[in-house]
Design a protein around this motif. Structure first.
Motif, PDB file in Angstrom:
ATOM      1  N   ARG A 116       0.840  -1.212   0.000  1.00 17.62           N
ATOM      2  CA  ARG A 116       0.000   0.000   0.000  1.00 17.62           C
ATOM      3  C   ARG A 116       0.875   1.263   0.000  1.00 17.62           C
ATOM      4  NH1 ARG A 116      -3.099  -0.134   5.123  1.00 17.62           N
ATOM      5  NH2 ARG A 116      -1.277   0.984   5.862  1.00 17.62           N
ATOM      6  N   ARG A 144       1.503   3.764  -3.330  1.00 18.88           N
ATOM      7  CA  ARG A 144       1.148   5.191  -3.204  1.00 18.88           C
ATOM      8  C   ARG A 144       2.347   6.068  -3.534  1.00 18.88           C
ATOM      9  NH1 ARG A 144      -3.463   4.942   1.355  1.00 18.88           N
ATOM     10  NH2 ARG A 144      -5.093   5.649  -0.063  1.00 18.88           N
ATOM     11  N   ARG A 162     -10.462  11.680  -9.533  1.00 18.15           N
ATOM     12  CA  ARG A 162      -9.463  10.787  -8.928  1.00 18.15           C
ATOM     13  C   ARG A 162      -8.245  10.662  -9.842  1.00 18.15           C
ATOM     14  NH1 ARG A 162     -12.952   6.892  -7.176  1.00 18.15           N
ATOM     15  NH2 ARG A 162     -12.541   5.530  -8.931  1.00 18.15           N
ATOM     16  N   ILE A 168      -6.192  13.672  -9.514  1.00 17.94           N
ATOM     17  CA  ILE A 168      -5.365  13.662  -8.305  1.00 17.94           C
ATOM     18  C   ILE A 168      -4.154  12.773  -8.522  1.00 17.94           C
ATOM     19  CG2 ILE A 168      -5.285  12.934  -5.889  1.00 17.94           C
ATOM     20  CD1 ILE A 168      -8.365  13.611  -5.880  1.00 17.94           C
ATOM     21  N   HIS A 176       0.073  12.012   5.265  1.00 15.38           N
ATOM     22  CA  HIS A 176      -1.378  12.088   5.062  1.00 15.38           C
ATOM     23  C   HIS A 176      -2.054  10.713   5.110  1.00 15.38           C
ATOM     24  CE1 HIS A 176      -5.059  14.072   3.813  1.00 15.38           C
ATOM     25  NE2 HIS A 176      -5.287  13.017   3.037  1.00 15.38           N
ATOM     26  N   HIS A 177      -1.501   9.764   4.379  1.00 16.00           N
ATOM     27  CA  HIS A 177      -2.176   8.465   4.281  1.00 16.00           C
ATOM     28  C   HIS A 177      -1.760   7.504   5.375  1.00 16.00           C
ATOM     29  CE1 HIS A 177      -4.148   9.373   0.514  1.00 16.00           C
ATOM     30  NE2 HIS A 177      -3.004   9.834   0.033  1.00 16.00           N
ATOM     31  N   LEU A 206      -0.948  19.802  -4.804  1.00 19.33           N
ATOM     32  CA  LEU A 206      -2.278  19.207  -4.711  1.00 19.33           C
ATOM     33  C   LEU A 206      -3.356  20.284  -4.808  1.00 19.33           C
ATOM     34  CD1 LEU A 206      -3.422  16.329  -4.162  1.00 19.33           C
ATOM     35  CD2 LEU A 206      -3.606  16.987  -1.773  1.00 19.33           C
ATOM     36  N   ARG A 207      -3.137  21.368  -4.094  1.00 17.71           N
ATOM     37  CA  ARG A 207      -4.119  22.461  -4.121  1.00 17.71           C
ATOM     38  C   ARG A 207      -4.202  23.066  -5.515  1.00 17.71           C
ATOM     39  NH1 ARG A 207      -3.265  26.707   0.528  1.00 17.71           N
ATOM     40  NH2 ARG A 207      -5.272  27.392  -0.276  1.00 17.71           N
ATOM     41  N   LEU A 250      -6.379  20.766  -7.383  1.00 18.49           N
ATOM     42  CA  LEU A 250      -7.769  20.560  -6.971  1.00 18.49           C
ATOM     43  C   LEU A 250      -8.591  21.845  -6.912  1.00 18.49           C
ATOM     44  CD1 LEU A 250      -7.331  17.851  -4.206  1.00 18.49           C
ATOM     45  CD2 LEU A 250      -8.124  17.558  -6.543  1.00 18.49           C
ATOM     46  N   ILE A 255      -7.751  24.567   2.412  1.00 15.65           N
ATOM     47  CA  ILE A 255      -6.685  23.568   2.608  1.00 15.65           C
ATOM     48  C   ILE A 255      -7.300  22.213   2.975  1.00 15.65           C
ATOM     49  CG2 ILE A 255      -4.804  22.908   4.190  1.00 15.65           C
ATOM     50  CD1 ILE A 255      -4.062  25.933   4.233  1.00 15.65           C
ATOM     51  N   ARG A 305     -10.229  21.109   2.224  1.00 16.86           N
ATOM     52  CA  ARG A 305     -10.899  20.515   1.057  1.00 16.86           C
ATOM     53  C   ARG A 305      -9.869  19.844   0.139  1.00 16.86           C
ATOM     54  NH1 ARG A 305     -14.420  24.916   1.174  1.00 16.86           N
ATOM     55  NH2 ARG A 305     -13.266  26.096  -0.394  1.00 16.86           N
ATOM     56  N   ALA A 306      -8.716  20.514  -0.044  1.00 15.00           N
ATOM     57  CA  ALA A 306      -7.666  19.930  -0.913  1.00 15.00           C
ATOM     58  C   ALA A 306      -7.141  18.624  -0.310  1.00 15.00           C
ATOM     59  CB  ALA A 306      -6.529  20.915  -1.108  1.00 15.00           C
ATOM     60  N   LEU A 307      -6.925  18.628   1.001  1.00 11.95           N
ATOM     61  CA  LEU A 307      -6.398  17.412   1.638  1.00 11.95           C
ATOM     62  C   LEU A 307      -7.436  16.289   1.617  1.00 11.95           C
ATOM     63  CD1 LEU A 307      -4.453  19.025   4.621  1.00 11.95           C
ATOM     64  CD2 LEU A 307      -3.503  18.009   2.545  1.00 11.95           C
ATOM     65  N   GLY A 309      -9.478  15.955  -0.716  1.00 19.35           N
ATOM     66  CA  GLY A 309      -9.452  15.494  -2.109  1.00 19.35           C
ATOM     67  C   GLY A 309      -8.455  14.368  -2.300  1.00 19.35           C
ATOM     68  N   ALA A 310      -7.347  14.427  -1.560  1.00 20.97           N
ATOM     69  CA  ALA A 310      -6.345  13.365  -1.681  1.00 20.97           C
ATOM     70  C   ALA A 310      -6.904  12.029  -1.201  1.00 20.97           C
ATOM     71  CB  ALA A 310      -5.107  13.711  -0.875  1.00 20.97           C
ATOM     72  N   ASP A 311      -7.914  12.090  -0.325  1.00 23.62           N
ATOM     73  CA  ASP A 311      -8.513  10.840   0.168  1.00 23.62           C
ATOM     74  C   ASP A 311      -9.390  10.177  -0.886  1.00 23.62           C
ATOM     75  OD1 ASP A 311      -7.270  11.092   2.604  1.00 23.62           O
ATOM     76  OD2 ASP A 311      -8.886  12.340   3.417  1.00 23.62           O
ATOM     77  N   ALA A 312      -9.685  10.925  -1.970  1.00 16.97           N
ATOM     78  CA  ALA A 312     -10.471  10.312  -3.051  1.00 16.97           C
ATOM     79  C   ALA A 312      -9.641   9.255  -3.770  1.00 16.97           C
ATOM     80  CB  ALA A 312     -10.925  11.375  -4.044  1.00 16.97           C
ATOM     81  N   TRP A 313      -8.360   9.286  -3.483  1.00 20.67           N
ATOM     82  CA  TRP A 313      -7.458   8.277  -4.063  1.00 20.67           C
ATOM     83  C   TRP A 313      -7.582   7.030  -3.195  1.00 20.67           C
ATOM     84  CZ3 TRP A 313      -1.509   8.097  -3.496  1.00 20.67           C
ATOM     85  CH2 TRP A 313      -0.964   7.333  -4.531  1.00 20.67           C
ATOM     86  N   PRO A 314      -8.223   5.956  -3.669  1.00 24.67           N
ATOM     87  CA  PRO A 314      -8.522   4.820  -2.795  1.00 24.67           C
ATOM     88  C   PRO A 314      -7.258   4.057  -2.396  1.00 24.67           C
ATOM     89  CG  PRO A 314      -9.106   4.319  -5.064  1.00 24.67           C
ATOM     90  CD  PRO A 314      -8.647   5.744  -5.050  1.00 24.67           C
ATOM     91  N   ALA A 315      -7.327   3.410  -1.229  1.00 24.12           N
ATOM     92  CA  ALA A 315      -6.188   2.605  -0.774  1.00 24.12           C
ATOM     93  C   ALA A 315      -5.961   1.474  -1.763  1.00 24.12           C
ATOM     94  CB  ALA A 315      -6.474   2.050   0.607  1.00 24.12           C
TER      95      ALA A 315
END
Lengths: 192, 255
Positions: A35, A39, A127, A130, A149-150, A180-181, A184, B43, B45-47, B49-55
């Motif tokens: 994982r 990423r 997606r 991103i 973050h992840h 990223l900003r 997005l 900020i 909202r942007a972060l 957005g990164a979670d839209a990337w699935p594991a």
């Protein structure tokens, strides 16, 4: 507790060359390492190679594992570096994306031709957007961002994993968040 | 004057890298300033957005495939950086090291291929059914041994291309040397078994193994980089894996 005891036993046996014991460790951690690696690399095949390299290096250096950090943390550090090495190898071949230099930021080029509103409608497109922006981050920015973050790792742990100072790790995360900003927020504006 | 930067807000979001006083300052400022709240919301909202990337999840065969590739590398001498106990068991293990085993296995497979060819030549017509069964069994043995040999070859290639450690490369060089002879014998066995394609492929690998066994300069990083470039520019590693997978599949389906 039982799991931790089992793991300690497997580590002890594997460090004596018991590959069957090492296999237990591989099975317990392989998916988590995959994982992280996928990423960071953004590519399943590269991630798989990175995981393989990470376990191989871990096996060779098991005796260096002193138990001060959790075994998973130690493995994750090895895996992050294996993933970065895979990316470096790929970049040597493709020489496609310059690293970490704001002057060469390809985001600027990307937004010379912003995609139309229809592209933003589908979440799959968002997606993909991103993912493509993550791909534009340098390897270090991407790794630092993924770990923070992840994976929820602290700046201290990220610094140790990436062999950077805490300040350099912060800067890598800041640059990643800015990219990223930049990716997005135009979508945000179009959607609202 | 607002001295809270977007970078501060990123750290605030993660509650990391800021002291308690600074966190409290930002907390208060967010309560007092709508503009700052709006910046922070952007900020977040942007972060998010990164979670839209699935594991990402590996496929079902991932663990099996990983172990199949990893295990021969763990057994290679280059993987062992430990003191070996001078016991009779250690001596036996050392004697049964991968180089000797690789050569012994290749010799056995070649002997099997030669014997079967010899016996097949002496068989009369009524014995043909039995001969066919023997051919299938021999082909299955050859498939299994060559697949194992290719796994070992893959591990040598990966170690050579991924490691910059002179010590590790030295161990890998010995392992590559042990595979050269085995590779040659497997190519002969494949040719005798009528599998010209496999024989050709094994002959194609031989110069690479020879180059790895005899680097231009010892402990060199440059040859490792040369190999990386070579592997990156050709699809040899992929071909090794693909052939190995094909042989394993073929072995399972032979009846």
């Amino acid at each position: 507790m039982r799991m931790a005891n089992d793991e300690a036993r497997w580590i002890a046996r594997a460090s004596e060359g018991d590959t069957a014991a090492f296999r237990h460790l591989v099975e317990a951690h392989s998916r988590a390492l995959f994982r992280i690696c996928v990423r960071i690399t953004g590519d399943a095949a590269l991630a798989e190679d990175a995981v393989q390299e990470a376990f191989f290096n871990a096996y060779r250096h098991l005796r260096d594992f002193d138990g001060r950090a959790a075994f998973a943390t130690w493995l994750h550090r090895i895996a992050v570096n294996a993933a970065l090495e895979q990316m470096r190898k790929r970049q040597r071949v493709e020489s496609a994306l310059p690293e970490g230099d704001e002057n060469h930021d390809l985001l600027a080029h990307a937004f010379e031709h912003p995609p139309g509103p229809d592209r933003h409608a589908a979440s799959a497109e968002v997606r993909r957007g991103i993912e493509s922006q993550l791909a534009r981050m340098s390897a270090i920015e991407r790794a630092a961002f993924v770990l923070r973050h992840h994976e929820g790792q602290s700046l201290e742990d990220i610094s140790a994993a990436l062999s950077l100072s805490v300040s350099a790790s912060k800067q890598a995360i800041f640059r990643a968040v800015r990219k990223l900003r930049a990716a997005l927020e135009p979508m945000d504006t179009l959607e609202s | 004057m607002n001295t809270i930067s977007d970078d501060d807000l990123v750290l605030y979001h993660y509650r990391d890298g800021l002291g308690p006083d600074r966190l409290a300052d930002i907390e208060r400022a967010l309560g007092a300033s709508a503009g700052l709240r709006e910046r922070y919301a952007r900020i977040e909202r942007a972060l998010a957005g990164a979670d839209a990337w699935p594991a990402p999840v590996p496929d079902a065969e991932f663990d099996t495939r990983l172990w199949r590739r990893l295990e021969p590398r763990l057994r290679a001498p280059s993987a062992v950086q430990r003191e070996t106990r001078a016991s009779w068991l250690g001596a036996v293990r050392a004697w049964l090291s991968p180089p000797r085993m690789a050569f012994a296995a290749a010799t056995c497979v070649l002997a099997l291929a030669v014997s079967i060819g010899f016996l097949a030549g002496r068989r009369s017509a009524p014995d043909l059914a039995g001969s066919r069964q023997a051919d299938v069994a021999a082909a299955r043995v050859l498939d299994a041994y060559v697949a194992a040999h290719l796994r070992a070859t893959e591990s040598v290639l990966l170690t050579a291309s991924n490691s910059d450690s002179a010590k590790l490369l030295d161990g890998n060089r010995e392992f590559a040397a042990s595979l050269v002879e085995a590779n040659r014998l497997y190519a002969i066995a494949a040719a005798r078994a009528g599998n010209a394609q496999l024989a050709d492929f094994l002959r194609q690998i031989e110069p690479v193994l020879i180059a790895l066994a005899n680097p231009v300069t010892s402990g060199a990083i440059q040859p490792a980089e040369g190999l990386r470039d070579y592997l990156d520019s050709t699809d040899l590693l992929f071909q090794v894996r693909a052939t190995q997978a094909r042989l394993e599949r073929a072995g399972m389906h032979r009846t």
